[in-house]
Design a protein around this motif. Structure first.
Motif, PDB file in Angstrom:
ATOM      1  N   LEU A 111       0.811  -1.284  -0.041  1.00  0.00           N
ATOM      2  CA  LEU A 111       0.045   0.142  -0.031  1.00  0.00           C
ATOM      3  C   LEU A 111       0.818   1.306  -0.068  1.00  0.00           C
ATOM      4  CD1 LEU A 111      -2.926  -1.203   2.292  1.00  0.00           C
ATOM      5  CD2 LEU A 111      -2.917  -1.118  -0.133  1.00  0.00           C
ATOM      6  N   THR A 112       2.031   1.277   0.538  1.00  0.00           N
ATOM      7  CA  THR A 112       2.767   2.221   0.506  1.00  0.00           C
ATOM      8  C   THR A 112       3.426   2.691  -0.973  1.00  0.00           C
ATOM      9  OG1 THR A 112       3.713   2.036   2.909  1.00  0.00           O
ATOM     10  CG2 THR A 112       5.044   3.319   1.775  1.00  0.00           C
ATOM     11  N   ALA A 113       3.619   1.592  -1.469  1.00  0.00           N
ATOM     12  CA  ALA A 113       4.136   1.728  -2.767  1.00  0.00           C
ATOM     13  C   ALA A 113       3.106   2.523  -3.748  1.00  0.00           C
ATOM     14  CB  ALA A 113       4.515   0.353  -3.108  1.00  0.00           C
ATOM     15  N   PHE A 114       1.925   2.245  -3.393  1.00  0.00           N
ATOM     16  CA  PHE A 114       1.083   2.977  -4.295  1.00  0.00           C
ATOM     17  C   PHE A 114       1.290   4.451  -3.802  1.00  0.00           C
ATOM     18  CE2 PHE A 114      -1.187  -1.032  -4.180  1.00  0.00           C
ATOM     19  CZ  PHE A 114      -1.536  -1.134  -5.516  1.00  0.00           C
ATOM     20  N   LYS A 115       1.297   4.902  -2.575  1.00  0.00           N
ATOM     21  CA  LYS A 115       1.557   6.362  -2.171  1.00  0.00           C
ATOM     22  C   LYS A 115       2.775   6.917  -3.059  1.00  0.00           C
ATOM     23  CE  LYS A 115       0.059   8.555   0.800  1.00  0.00           C
ATOM     24  NZ  LYS A 115      -0.903   9.691   0.840  1.00  0.00           N
ATOM     25  N   ARG A 116       3.872   6.156  -2.891  1.00  0.00           N
ATOM     26  CA  ARG A 116       5.310   6.445  -3.220  1.00  0.00           C
ATOM     27  C   ARG A 116       4.872   6.816  -5.086  1.00  0.00           C
ATOM     28  NH1 ARG A 116       7.869   2.110  -3.099  1.00  0.00           N
ATOM     29  NH2 ARG A 116       7.806   1.966  -5.392  1.00  0.00           N
ATOM     30  N   ALA A 117       4.163   5.956  -5.631  1.00  0.00           N
ATOM     31  CA  ALA A 117       4.067   5.990  -7.135  1.00  0.00           C
ATOM     32  C   ALA A 117       3.266   7.224  -7.468  1.00  0.00           C
ATOM     33  CB  ALA A 117       3.576   4.907  -7.524  1.00  0.00           C
ATOM     34  N   GLY A 118       2.476   7.807  -6.298  1.00  0.00           N
ATOM     35  CA  GLY A 118       1.855   9.094  -6.599  1.00  0.00           C
ATOM     36  C   GLY A 118       0.050   8.888  -6.519  1.00  0.00           C
ATOM     37  N   CYS A 119      -0.217   7.768  -5.911  1.00  0.00           N
ATOM     38  CA  CYS A 119      -1.451   7.819  -5.881  1.00  0.00           C
ATOM     39  C   CYS A 119      -2.260   8.533  -4.853  1.00  0.00           C
ATOM     40  CB  CYS A 119      -1.844   6.325  -5.643  1.00  0.00           C
ATOM     41  SG  CYS A 119      -1.816   5.039  -7.029  1.00  0.00           S
ATOM     42  N   SER A 120      -3.404   8.897  -4.885  1.00  0.00           N
ATOM     43  CA  SER A 120      -4.145   9.847  -3.707  1.00  0.00           C
ATOM     44  C   SER A 120      -4.854   8.804  -2.883  1.00  0.00           C
ATOM     45  CB  SER A 120      -5.178  10.542  -4.378  1.00  0.00           C
ATOM     46  OG  SER A 120      -4.667  11.685  -5.133  1.00  0.00           O
ATOM     47  N   GLY A 121      -5.167   7.420  -3.335  1.00  0.00           N
ATOM     48  CA  GLY A 121      -5.479   6.617  -2.609  1.00  0.00           C
ATOM     49  C   GLY A 121      -5.620   5.090  -3.408  1.00  0.00           C
ATOM     50  N   VAL A 122      -5.978   4.353  -2.698  1.00  0.00           N
ATOM     51  CA  VAL A 122      -6.140   2.904  -3.113  1.00  0.00           C
ATOM     52  C   VAL A 122      -7.355   2.088  -2.525  1.00  0.00           C
ATOM     53  CG1 VAL A 122      -4.694   0.533  -3.154  1.00  0.00           C
ATOM     54  CG2 VAL A 122      -3.523   2.835  -2.507  1.00  0.00           C
ATOM     55  N   LEU A 123      -7.845   1.500  -3.691  1.00  0.00           N
ATOM     56  CA  LEU A 123      -9.056   0.607  -3.249  1.00  0.00           C
ATOM     57  C   LEU A 123      -8.468  -0.924  -2.918  1.00  0.00           C
ATOM     58  CD1 LEU A 123      -9.899   2.242  -5.795  1.00  0.00           C
ATOM     59  CD2 LEU A 123     -12.376   1.245  -5.438  1.00  0.00           C
ATOM     60  N   THR A 124      -8.866  -1.258  -1.779  1.00  0.00           N
ATOM     61  CA  THR A 124      -7.981  -2.461  -1.473  1.00  0.00           C
ATOM     62  C   THR A 124      -8.826  -3.293  -0.556  1.00  0.00           C
ATOM     63  OG1 THR A 124      -6.053  -3.357  -0.073  1.00  0.00           O
ATOM     64  CG2 THR A 124      -6.812  -1.333   0.360  1.00  0.00           C
ATOM     65  N   TYR A 125      -9.094  -4.489  -0.717  1.00  0.00           N
ATOM     66  CA  TYR A 125      -9.839  -5.674   0.338  1.00  0.00           C
ATOM     67  C   TYR A 125      -8.910  -5.554   1.662  1.00  0.00           C
ATOM     68  CZ  TYR A 125     -11.821  -6.491  -4.414  1.00  0.00           C
ATOM     69  OH  TYR A 125     -12.374  -6.227  -5.305  1.00  0.00           O
ATOM     70  N   HIS A 126      -7.874  -5.332   1.877  1.00  0.00           N
ATOM     71  CA  HIS A 126      -7.237  -5.175   3.015  1.00  0.00           C
ATOM     72  C   HIS A 126      -7.574  -3.823   3.607  1.00  0.00           C
ATOM     73  CE1 HIS A 126      -4.180  -8.197   1.619  1.00  0.00           C
ATOM     74  NE2 HIS A 126      -4.665  -8.815   2.399  1.00  0.00           N
ATOM     75  N   ALA A 127      -8.449  -3.250   3.202  1.00  0.00           N
ATOM     76  CA  ALA A 127      -8.593  -1.653   3.935  1.00  0.00           C
ATOM     77  C   ALA A 127      -8.622  -1.552   5.450  1.00  0.00           C
ATOM     78  CB  ALA A 127      -9.506  -0.966   2.926  1.00  0.00           C
ATOM     79  N   ALA A 128      -9.656  -2.685   5.858  1.00  0.00           N
ATOM     80  CA  ALA A 128      -9.912  -2.417   7.222  1.00  0.00           C
ATOM     81  C   ALA A 128      -8.702  -2.848   8.326  1.00  0.00           C
ATOM     82  CB  ALA A 128     -11.088  -3.159   7.582  1.00  0.00           C
ATOM     83  N   HIS A 129      -8.026  -3.981   7.550  1.00  0.00           N
ATOM     84  CA  HIS A 129      -7.097  -4.543   8.309  1.00  0.00           C
ATOM     85  C   HIS A 129      -5.936  -3.433   8.254  1.00  0.00           C
ATOM     86  CE1 HIS A 129      -4.174  -7.658   9.762  1.00  0.00           C
ATOM     87  NE2 HIS A 129      -3.568  -7.507   8.864  1.00  0.00           N
ATOM     88  N   ALA A 130      -5.509  -3.160   7.245  1.00  0.00           N
ATOM     89  CA  ALA A 130      -4.626  -1.964   7.142  1.00  0.00           C
ATOM     90  C   ALA A 130      -4.575  -0.965   8.119  1.00  0.00           C
ATOM     91  CB  ALA A 130      -4.446  -1.502   5.695  1.00  0.00           C
ATOM     92  N   ALA A 131      -6.101  -0.419   7.952  1.00  0.00           N
ATOM     93  CA  ALA A 131      -6.220   0.892   9.153  1.00  0.00           C
ATOM     94  C   ALA A 131      -5.979   0.289  10.332  1.00  0.00           C
ATOM     95  CB  ALA A 131      -7.809   1.063   8.584  1.00  0.00           C
ATOM     96  N   ARG A 132      -6.429  -0.892  10.698  1.00  0.00           N
ATOM     97  CA  ARG A 132      -6.336  -1.184  12.032  1.00  0.00           C
ATOM     98  C   ARG A 132      -4.599  -1.069  12.359  1.00  0.00           C
ATOM     99  NH1 ARG A 132      -9.256  -5.668  10.785  1.00  0.00           N
ATOM    100  NH2 ARG A 132     -11.492  -4.657  10.773  1.00  0.00           N
ATOM    101  N   LEU A 133      -3.905  -1.756  11.512  1.00  0.00           N
ATOM    102  CA  LEU A 133      -2.438  -1.667  11.747  1.00  0.00           C
ATOM    103  C   LEU A 133      -1.683  -0.474  12.000  1.00  0.00           C
ATOM    104  CD1 LEU A 133      -1.550  -4.350   9.152  1.00  0.00           C
ATOM    105  CD2 LEU A 133      -1.554  -4.703  11.378  1.00  0.00           C
ATOM    106  N   LEU A 134      -2.545   0.562  10.957  1.00  0.00           N
ATOM    107  CA  LEU A 134      -1.966   1.989  10.941  1.00  0.00           C
ATOM    108  C   LEU A 134      -2.303   2.716  12.400  1.00  0.00           C
ATOM    109  CD1 LEU A 134      -2.641   2.752   7.352  1.00  0.00           C
ATOM    110  CD2 LEU A 134      -0.276   2.695   8.323  1.00  0.00           C
ATOM    111  N   ASN A 135      -3.524   2.349  12.664  1.00  0.00           N
ATOM    112  CA  ASN A 135      -3.916   3.078  14.243  1.00  0.00           C
ATOM    113  C   ASN A 135      -3.462   2.402  15.274  1.00  0.00           C
ATOM    114  OD1 ASN A 135      -5.514   4.635  12.503  1.00  0.00           O
ATOM    115  ND2 ASN A 135      -7.576   3.358  12.323  1.00  0.00           N
ATOM    116  N   GLY A 136      -2.690   1.405  15.109  1.00  0.00           N
ATOM    117  CA  GLY A 136      -1.964   0.761  16.162  1.00  0.00           C
ATOM    118  C   GLY A 136      -2.865   0.337  17.233  1.00  0.00           C
TER     119      GLY A 136
END
Ligand SMILES: NCC(=O)CCC(=O)O
Ligand SMILES: [Mg+2]
Length: 331
Positions: free
Chosen positions: A306-331
């Motif tokens: 998901l970070t690779a998408f940001k580095r490439a210039g994306c404003s955002g990513v549609l991902t089935y991992h969204a909830a899991h990733a958000a939980r990881l990011l929210n710590g």
């Protein structure tokens, strides 16, 4: 600019965690994530999707619960996809125009549950509604007709906007649909409904589990190569994006995601507009399979991709991992 050793040691700034944090060029946050959800009939229903381990179809009450969860996690937008029951599918996909179809019911329950605390992005294409699994109307030879399909897509878009959709996302790859839909939305009093165009959508082998999820996989005969793009083409993607922007797209999407990050970069550099990418079902399944096989750490794979998408210039990513990733990011 020249850099020579030992005056320059690129490892200096990497030596401590505080310094790595300070020099990080992009930072992924839950606000970068769009969460695709599959809607199915009934109530209290959760149907796991075998080819997408960890992803389920939900009845509309479950969708409302997921929407509240997304708001709590800081995810700004949901993307909805219906699993239309076989009896409601037809040659022309007319269920797409039904104001009480699964998609419209899901939009309304999200609105009731969350008000304007979350955006709702709706897929515009006929494949979840047709008996043949193609994204549009077909002629006797099975060829997907462009202009007649666009007329249906306009009706589908107006139906979704009337139900409360915030972002209309045409994923069909017909020529000219963005402009026609924009004009219709303006005429129907939906001036602030956005269009996120699936501008560069490739005829990809990475969509298999999605077709299982919306129940179109077994129905589809042949392929989608007469409308989705050839994976070998990059220049053509820039032409697709230019046309969709000229027709009124507010943002554009590249799909699939990781194998097409070069396209994201080229689009971002050429047009300087909001670019989104869809990390599609096959990409999700690959990460899950790698983790299950012990070939990589799941959480690390999720956050790195998901970070690779940001580095490439994306404003955002549609991902089935969204909830899991958000939980990881929210710590
Ligand atoms: N129109 C949405 C898709 O086709 C999604 C594909 C996927 O996730 O594989
Ligand atoms: Mg196009």
């Amino acid at each position: 600019m020249t850099a020579s050793f030992p005056a320059t040691r690129l490892r200096r700034t990497r030596a401590a965690a505080w310094s790595r944090a300070m020099h990080r060029e992009v930072v992924l946050s839950p606000a970068d994530l769009i969460w695709p959800l599959f809607v199915t009939d009934g109530s209290g229903v959760e149907e796991p999707i075998a080819s997408l381990p960890g992803v389920s179809r939900w009845s509309v009450d479950g969708i409302a619960a997921r929407a509240k969860e997304a708001v709590a996690l800081g995810i700004p937008c949901l993307a909805l996809f219906p699993n239309t029951q076989p009896g409601r599918r037809s040659e022309d996909g007319a269920e797409a125009l039904n104001p009480d179809n699964l998609m419209c019911r899901a939009i309304r329950v999200i609105r009731d549950a969350c008000g304007s605390d979350i955006g709702v992005l709706t897929d515009v294409a006929l494949d979840p509604y047709t008996s043949h699994g193609q994204d549009g109307l077909i002629d006797g030879a099975g060829y997907v007709l462009n202009d007649a399909t666009v007329e249906m897509l306009v009706g589908q878009s107006l139906n979704q906007a009337a139900a409360g959709a915030d972002i209309i996302a045409p994923s069909d790859m017909m020529d000219g649909r963005v402009g026609t839909i924009r004009q219709a939305l303006e005429g129907a009093g939906h001036a602030n409904v956005q269009i996120m165009a699936y501008a560069a959508k490739y005829a990809s082998a990475f969509y298999g589990p999605f077709r299982d999820a919306v129940g179109s996989g077994g129905l589809l005969k042949g392929d989608k190569k007469t409308y989705q793009m050839d994976p070998a083409n990059g220049e053509e993607a820039l032409r697709e994006v230019a046309m969709d922007l000229a027709e009124g797209a507010d943002s554009v999407m590249v799909k699939p995601g990781l194998p097409y990050l070069d396209i994201v970069v080229r689009v971002k550099q050429r047009f300087e507009v909001p670019v989104f990418a869809y990390q599609v079902s096959g990409e999700y399944a690959m990460i899950e399979a790698a983790a299950a096989a012990g070939a990589g750490d799941r959480d690390a794979l999720v956050l790195e991709t998901l970070t690779a998408f940001k580095r490439a210039g994306c404003s955002g990513v549609l991902t089935y991992h969204a909830a899991h990733a958000a939980r990881l990011l929210n710590g």
